[in-house]
Every structure is written in structure tokens, then in C-alpha cells.
Design a protein around this motif. Structure first.
Motif, PDB file in Angstrom:
ATOM      1  N   ALA A   1      -5.282 -39.028  12.578  1.00  0.00           N
ATOM      2  CA  ALA A   1      -5.346 -37.622  12.984  1.00  0.00           C
ATOM      3  C   ALA A   1      -6.782 -37.126  13.043  1.00  0.00           C
TER       4      ALA A   1
ATOM      5  N   PHE B   1     -10.063 -35.717  15.066  1.00  0.00           N
ATOM      6  CA  PHE B   1     -10.164 -34.816  16.211  1.00  0.00           C
ATOM      7  C   PHE B   1     -10.896 -35.528  17.346  1.00  0.00           C
TER       8      PHE B   1
ATOM      9  N   GLU C   1      -3.178 -25.172   3.274  1.00  0.00           N
ATOM     10  CA  GLU C   1      -4.518 -24.623   3.515  1.00  0.00           C
ATOM     11  C   GLU C   1      -5.189 -24.178   2.213  1.00  0.00           C
TER      12      GLU C   1
ATOM     13  N   LEU D   1      -2.457 -33.940  13.753  1.00  0.00           N
ATOM     14  CA  LEU D   1      -3.787 -33.351  13.986  1.00  0.00           C
ATOM     15  C   LEU D   1      -3.839 -31.944  13.406  1.00  0.00           C
TER      16      LEU D   1
ATOM     17  N   GLU E   1      -1.805 -30.774  11.114  1.00  0.00           N
ATOM     18  CA  GLU E   1      -1.655 -30.877   9.658  1.00  0.00           C
ATOM     19  C   GLU E   1      -2.978 -31.254   9.001  1.00  0.00           C
ATOM     20  N   ALA E   2      -3.721 -32.151   9.655  1.00  0.00           N
ATOM     21  CA  ALA E   2      -5.021 -32.549   9.110  1.00  0.00           C
ATOM     22  C   ALA E   2      -5.956 -31.342   9.059  1.00  0.00           C
ATOM     23  N   ALA E   3      -5.983 -30.563  10.140  1.00  0.00           N
ATOM     24  CA  ALA E   3      -6.848 -29.385  10.173  1.00  0.00           C
ATOM     25  C   ALA E   3      -6.445 -28.395   9.081  1.00  0.00           C
ATOM     26  N   ARG E   4      -5.124 -28.233   8.891  1.00  0.00           N
ATOM     27  CA  ARG E   4      -4.653 -27.329   7.840  1.00  0.00           C
ATOM     28  C   ARG E   4      -5.093 -27.820   6.472  1.00  0.00           C
TER      29      ARG E   4
ATOM     30  N   ILE F   1     -14.175 -32.122   1.483  1.00  0.00           N
ATOM     31  CA  ILE F   1     -13.850 -30.788   0.970  1.00  0.00           C
ATOM     32  C   ILE F   1     -13.721 -30.793  -0.558  1.00  0.00           C
TER      33      ILE F   1
ATOM     34  N   TYR G   1     -15.916 -31.184   9.352  1.00  0.00           N
ATOM     35  CA  TYR G   1     -15.062 -30.093   9.841  1.00  0.00           C
ATOM     36  C   TYR G   1     -14.545 -29.191   8.725  1.00  0.00           C
TER      37      TYR G   1
ATOM     38  N   PHE H   1      -3.975 -39.661   7.238  1.00  0.00           N
ATOM     39  CA  PHE H   1      -2.713 -39.890   7.932  1.00  0.00           C
ATOM     40  C   PHE H   1      -2.650 -41.288   8.520  1.00  0.00           C
TER      41      PHE H   1
ATOM     42  N   LEU I   1      -7.631 -29.336   5.726  1.00  0.00           N
ATOM     43  CA  LEU I   1      -9.060 -29.094   5.539  1.00  0.00           C
ATOM     44  C   LEU I   1      -9.360 -27.610   5.401  1.00  0.00           C
ATOM     45  N   GLY I   2      -8.323 -26.799   5.425  1.00  0.00           N
ATOM     46  CA  GLY I   2      -8.496 -25.364   5.179  1.00  0.00           C
ATOM     47  C   GLY I   2      -8.594 -24.518   6.435  1.00  0.00           C
ATOM     48  N   ALA I   3      -8.316 -25.098   7.614  1.00  0.00           N
ATOM     49  CA  ALA I   3      -8.448 -24.336   8.856  1.00  0.00           C
ATOM     50  C   ALA I   3      -7.281 -23.357   9.026  1.00  0.00           C
TER      51      ALA I   3
ATOM     52  N   ARG J   1      -8.746 -23.118  18.319  1.00  0.00           N
ATOM     53  CA  ARG J   1     -10.068 -23.314  18.916  1.00  0.00           C
ATOM     54  C   ARG J   1     -10.497 -24.788  18.873  1.00  0.00           C
ATOM     55  N   ASP J   2     -10.252 -25.440  17.730  1.00  0.00           N
ATOM     56  CA  ASP J   2     -10.838 -26.760  17.527  1.00  0.00           C
ATOM     57  C   ASP J   2      -9.876 -27.914  17.799  1.00  0.00           C
ATOM     58  N   VAL J   3      -8.585 -27.654  17.721  1.00  0.00           N
ATOM     59  CA  VAL J   3      -7.635 -28.773  17.816  1.00  0.00           C
ATOM     60  C   VAL J   3      -6.724 -28.633  19.040  1.00  0.00           C
TER      61      VAL J   3
ATOM     62  N   LEU K   1       2.865 -29.630   2.711  1.00  0.00           N
ATOM     63  CA  LEU K   1       3.353 -29.628   4.095  1.00  0.00           C
ATOM     64  C   LEU K   1       4.852 -29.381   4.151  1.00  0.00           C
TER      65      LEU K   1
ATOM     66  N   ALA L   1      -8.770 -21.111  13.967  1.00  0.00           N
ATOM     67  CA  ALA L   1      -9.632 -22.291  14.012  1.00  0.00           C
ATOM     68  C   ALA L   1      -8.872 -23.486  14.575  1.00  0.00           C
ATOM     69  N   ILE L   2      -7.588 -23.590  14.245  1.00  0.00           N
ATOM     70  CA  ILE L   2      -6.780 -24.710  14.741  1.00  0.00           C
ATOM     71  C   ILE L   2      -6.643 -24.620  16.263  1.00  0.00           C
TER      72      ILE L   2
ATOM     73  N   PRO M   1      -8.591 -27.746  22.800  1.00  0.00           N
ATOM     74  CA  PRO M   1      -9.287 -28.913  23.368  1.00  0.00           C
ATOM     75  C   PRO M   1      -8.330 -29.990  23.860  1.00  0.00           C
TER      76      PRO M   1
ATOM     77  N   VAL N   1     -15.106 -25.052   8.532  1.00  0.00           N
ATOM     78  CA  VAL N   1     -14.121 -23.964   8.483  1.00  0.00           C
ATOM     79  C   VAL N   1     -14.172 -23.223   7.143  1.00  0.00           C
TER      80      VAL N   1
END
Lengths: 270, 357
Positions: B97, B99, B85, A169, A171-174, B162, B110, B93, A176-178, A185-187, B63, A182-183, A190, B114
Motif C-alpha cells: 500500500a 503511494f 488515525e 492505500l 487504510e495506510a494513509a489513515r 511516525i 508522509y 500491508f 499514518l494519521g491522514a 488530496r494525496d491518495v 480498522l 489529506a487522503i 492522484p 500530515v
């Protein structure tokens, strides 16, 4: 029909226990509360009389601040410890959860050793600056004691939740550029919310009712459990002690119920 | 290629790896690897677990850090030092993965959120992507309430939102049941071609690799054993490992003289016309190239079992105890266990490997 009566049999031990140690004493307490000088109006004394009201407000504020500080500490520590292997991790974790073994009185005693007249901080401060630094008997000392007492319980709850968090989760946020904020707050937060509600409620309830630590430290502060104690033993006002007890119980129970419903809602969503 | 996919056609970068190596705690999990992936190409990394395929994907993603600098390039630009990033890669994945606290549309949008894209633009872009993967009716559903296949497509749309330079997929179908996996295998292959984006796709399933890849890289023990188009990999495997990993392969060992392979066998002589000079040889053929024959140059084997596949049936037969062959023959024929069958193989389809030292 037979299975129904068997079900009743199964629930009987818990029912007897609840009856003997919760409902009967509560009923007795309620009756007792009515025998005070002001009768059943005594229930509202905690709100109407300034001394009691102040005590309640101080206890509430202290418990809320304690809960927030404990959650902040435990959330950071849980994330650091989860999904990470390093030498000494087990030792660190056992040190952090060590206070589980202490009763509140011992925690209070340790705060005195730390921030009392002969405490570590005061000795250092006297040696370095020649100024006194005593906080063990203040609200701050009480706050430190409560946090120290609560961190292990909340940390273990949050650590279990943090370890369940799927690393992909993040890694996915990263991908996407978070960024880190942000990670969180959003991942991460929660995902930890249900555990934070449960742990927070536990911490809040413990702080509201803490007696051992308060008894050692609160020489000049009337937190509600101390108030109950003095009303009961020194003022021999059993009625007032009973009504404050019920009020304290109700507030704590309401906080636990609220937290549980929030946690359930978040779990259902996730 | 239609109009809605046009935005993607030019956004795929070419990927080059130059002696890309990865060592974990003194253990080399990826041997120096040279790869050229063309812009818009779909490369599948295929291999058993622990072969290094996921490590290679995670290195391209950013990664994992490679052992040295200048090992990974996107369109000639060295990206080795860029964290994920900053690398602008779309990832899908195995666990999706997604949210769990967000709706389908919030998940897809998302990355745009961001990046600070304005709400209005974000919403229209999200809508366009949801339409692309056929999820426009599910935009406001919580992600936890949609099916596995829908989650899969949400994850794909989120990665594409993106406008990534490359799309990286780590076993995206492994979590699904067999029926759904087979359907989505076709669907995802079509979608990837429609996007026209450079994609690296990791799987351990050879059927999936065949269906999706423009090229397949078969990996073992941290190395690429063979890289090529699916048909080339299947019909001309470079070695034993690739031959076995991609489909079923029969193997016969013996001496060749006058172009005929003679195998020591129990059920009379086994002979197979393979051509070439005298030598010791390991000869391989796929089950489907076996043909029944009455001729003299035949292999005789005892039928052990048959499995009905519909148009064909698969015979398991042995030339000697413990030395089994698999043959695909027309299902209209009847075979009984214990019966001796005589067959040969199309010489064009026979593969020969050098005998192992």
C-alpha cells in the motif's frame, strides 16, 4: 515481406474508413472554407469577428464549467459507489446512467419540463412565492442539460478507476494519521487523475460539439454548433460554416490530445 | 541494540485484549480472545486463511470496531473507541500500500507531513529511517521503479516514521517470490528486534512464524489454539491441529500395553515404546525423530518414495495401505521403493494426544 503486406491488409478497412469519413470531408471542408467572401482569411474570422469570437468564448466557458461540474459530481458519486455494497446500489447506478439512452434533444426537452415556462420549478415558485423562475433557455439551462448528458459517461469511467483503487492505500494513509481531506488530496485523487483526464476530455468535447440540447434550448444563445448551423442553413454561407467547423474540430482535438498525454504521463508514473 | 535504534526502544506499548470479540452479520469471526503482549515483544498470529488472524490484527489496528467497549488496551489505556488515525499504530500491508504517486522518501515522510512536522525536521528524520533500512541511495526514486524487497523496506520505514506505539504487519512477505521471501524473513526478523518495538505479525507461513516470532499464536476458526515460544509450539503442540499446522507430524493409533504401542499394520507388527500405563492412544512424532533400528520394538513400513534434501532425505513409507508416515533420515543411506524399513522414535520426542471422542 509477406507479413508486411498482410499488415497493410489488416489496417486497410480502418484506413478506408478514415479516408472516406475524415480526410476527404476535411479536405473538402477546407477547400469549401476558402470559397467564402473573405477567402482563406475566413479561417480566422472566428477570432477576428466579434460575433463569432463571442460565440466561441461562450462555448468554451460553458464547456469548461460543464466539465468541472461533471467531474466534481462524478468523482464524488464514483467514490460513494465503489467498494460499497448497499441495497438499491444497482438501481441507483442504473438511474444515474439512464441519460445514456437519451439523445441530446430529449435531454433538452427534459430541461424545458424542469425549468421552462410550464416547468416544475416555475410552477412551484409561482405557487410558493408568486415569482417566475425560468432558466431552461438561459446558459444555466444549457449547463444543466450538458451536465445531465455527460455525468453517466464520466461516472462510468471514474467508477472503474475508483474500484481499482487498493483500499489498503486509504487504510495506510489513515494509519499514518491522514484525515479525509489529506487522503483525497494525496491518495484518492492522484489515483483517479488518469480517468479524470479521459472523462473530462470526453465531457469537454461533447459539450463543445453538442447540438441536440443546444438546438432545443439555445434560442437566444449562439453556441458554436448553433452558429455553424445558422451559417450553413439560414445564411447559406457554406464557406464560413466550414471554417468554423474546422476551428471547432481543431480546438476539441487539441483538448483530447492534451488530456490523453496527461493521462498517459500519470499512468506511466503510477 | 545499538545507538540508532535507541529512539525506538521505549516506544513500544504493551497490548492487552480482554475478551476481544468480533461479529460480522451474526457470524462470530473472533471468539472472545485474551492476549497479553509485552512491550517490545514480537507476536506472530499464525493460521490458515479465515482463522481470524487478520481480523484480530485489524481490531488492534483500529480498522475494525470490536463488539464491545474496553476490549483493547495499550499500556493499560483503553483504545477500543479510537479510530486508527488517532491510535498511532504503524501498519505494513501485504500489498505494501505504498503511494504510487510519490518517491521512496515522500512515502517514508508522509506520516510526518500530515502530522505537520516542519520540512527540515521531516527530511532529516526521513533520511535517518532510509539509512536504517538501507535505502538511502533510493530516496528520490519513484516507488514504482524499485524492487519488491525495496518496497517492503520502504513500507516498514514509512510505518516506523511516525514513532508508532505498536507495529502491525499483515502478511508482509506474501507478495514476494520464494527466494526473496526466505531472505527477507531473516532480514525483517533482525530489523524488528533492532527496533525493539511491540509488533504483531500475521502470516500463514509456519517457517516465517518460527523465524520472526518471540511467541506464536496458532489460530483456527476464530480462536487461539495455542500460544507460546516457537520451540514450545513445535515440540509440544497442544492439539492435533497445531501439530499438523506447524511442520509435519506422523500419527499412529493403537493400544498401549506395558508401555508399548501396538499398531495394527500390514507389514508385520508395528511396535513403539512410549511408556505409561495401558490405554488407547494417538501417538505423534516429527519426521526428524525417527531412527533406524534393528531392535524388537520397531515399526516396519514399506518405502513408497524418497526425496533428497541435501543433508537429509525424506522417506514416505506406509504401515498399511493409505496410512503413510514421513521419516527424515541421513541422505547417505540408500532406500529403494518397496523396501521394508524398521525404525523407532526417540521416546522423549513422542507426543501423545487424547483419543478423539
Amino acid at each position: 515481406m509477406r507479413s508486411r503486406s498482410f499488415d497493410v491488409l489488416l489496417i486497410l478497412p480502418a484506413a478506408i474508413f478514415t479516408l472516406a469519413f475524415l480526410i476527404l470531408p476535411l479536405a473538402r471542408l477546407t477547400v469549401e472554407a476558402g470559397t467564402g467572401p473573405s477567402g482563406f482569411a475566413g479561417f480566422f474570422a472566428i477570432l477576428t469577428e466579434a460575433r463569432y469570437r463571442n460565440s466561441l468564448l461562450v462555448t468554451l466557458a460553458l464547456s469548461i464549467v460543464t466539465t468541472l461540474a461533471t467531474l466534481a459530481l462524478a468523482t464524488i458519486a464514483a467514490q460513494t459507489l465503489a467498494h460499497r455494497k448497499f441495497p438499491g446500489r444497482g438501481l441507483l447506478l442504473s438511474l444515474m446512467t439512464f441519460p445514456l439512452a437519451f439523445p441530446g434533444v430529449v435531454v433538452g426537452f427534459m430541461i424545458i419540463l424542469f425549468g421552462g415556462r410550464l416547468g416544475l420549478v416555475n410552477s412551484l415558485s409561482m405557487a410558493a412565492f408568486g415569482t417566475r423562475a425560468i432558466f431552461a433557455y438561459s446558459l444555466f439551462g444549457l449547463f444543466l442539460g450538458y451536465v445531465y448528458f455527460s455525468v453517466p459517461r464520466v461516472l462510468l469511467t471514474l467508477l472503474a478507476a475508483a474500484e481499482k483503487l487498493d483500499p489498503s492505500l486509504v487504510e495506510a494513509a489513515r494509519s499514518l494519521g491522514a484525515g479525509p481531506l489529506a487522503i483525497q488530496r494525496d491518495v484518492v485523487l492522484p489515483a483517479l487523475f488518469p480517468a479524470m483526464y479521459t472523462g473530462g476530455a470526453l465531457c469537454f468535447a461533447t459539450a463543445m460539439g453538442a447540438f441536440g440540447t443546444a438546438f432545443t434550448l439555445a434560442t437566444s444563445i449562439d453556441v458554436v454548433p448553433m452558429l455553424i448551423y445558422t451559417e450553413f442553413t439560414l445564411a447559406t454561407n457554406a464557406g464560413m460554416a466550414a471554417s468554423i467547423s474546422i476551428a471547432l474540430g481543431a480546438i476539441t482535438w487539441a483538448a483530447l490530445a492534451l488530456a490523453r498525454s496527461r493521462a498517459m504521463r500519470d499512468t506511466k508514473g503510477g | 541494540m545499538n545507538a540508532r535504534a535507541e529512539a525506538f526502544t521505549r516506544c513500544g506499548s504493551a497490548i492487552t485484549t480482554n475478551a476481544l470479540t468480533k461479529t460480522f452479520h451474526g457470524h462470530t469471526v473472533l471468539q472472545p480472545t485474551h492476549l497479553e503482549i509485552a512491550s517490545g515483544e514480537i507476536l506472530v498470529l499464525l493460521g490458515p486463511s479465515g482463522c481470524g488472524k487478520t481480523t484480530l490484527l485489524r481490531l488492534i489496528a483500529g480498522l475494525e470496531q470490536p463488539d464491545g467497549p474496553n476490549m483493547i488496551r495499550f499500556d493499560g489505556e483503553d483504545v477500543s473507541a479510537l479510530p486508527i488515525e488517532k491510535r498511532n499504530v504503524g501498519m505494513v500491508f501485504q500489498s505494501y500500500a505504498l503511494f504510487p504517486n510519490m518517491t521512496v522518501a515522500e512515502n517514508v515522510g508522509y506520516g510526518l507531513k500530515v502530522k505537520g512536522i516542519r520540512r527540515k525536521q521531516r527530511e532529516s528524520e526521513t533520511k535517518r529511517l532510509l539509512a536504517l533500512v538501507g535505502l538511502e541511495d533510493y530516496a528520490d526514486r519513484r516507488i514504482t521503479t524499485v524492487s519488491g524487497g525495496q518496497r517492503q523496506r520502504t513500507a516498514l520505514a514509512r510505518a516506523l516514521a511516525i514513532k508508532p506505539r505498536v507495529l502491525l504487519l499483515d502478511e508482509p512477505l506474501a507478495a514476494l517470490d520464494a527466494v526473496l521471501r526466505e531472505r527477507l524473513r531473516v532480514e525483517i526478523g533482525l530489523l524488528l528486534r533492532e527496533f525493539g518495538i511491540t509488533a504483531v505479525y500475521v502470516t500463514h507461513d509456519q517457517a516465517e512464524a518460527m523465524a520472526i516470532g518471540d511467541r506464536i499464536a496458532v489460530m483456527q476458526r476464530g480462536r487461539i489454539e495455542q500460544i507460546g515460544a516457537p520451540k514450545a509450539i513445535y515440540h509440544r503442540p497442544a492439539n492435533d491441529f497445531v501439530a499438523d499446522f506447524v511442520g509435519t507430524m506422523n500419527r499412529l493409533e493403537g493400544r498401549v500395553s506395558d508401555g508399548i504401542l501396538a499398531v495394527d499394520a500390514e507389514h508385520t507388527q508395528a511396535r513403539l515404546r512410549v511408556g505409561g500405563g495401558d490405554r488407547s492412544a494417538v501417538v505423534c512424532f516429527r519426521p526428524e525423530v525417527a531412527r533406524l533400528t534393528a531392535g524388537p520394538g520397531a515399526i516396519r513400513a514399506r518405502v513408497i518414495a524418497t526425496t533428497f534434501f541435501g543433508a537429509t532425505q525424506r522417506l514416505v513409507a506406509e504401515v498399511a495401505p493409505g496410512r503413510q508416515l514421513q521419516l527424515d533420515l541421513a541422505s547417505s543411506l540408500h532406500f529403494a521403493p518397496g523396501q521394508i524399513v524398521a525404525f523407532d522414535a526417540d521416546p522423549q520426542a513422542i507426543i501423545e494426544f487424547e483419543k478423539d471422542a
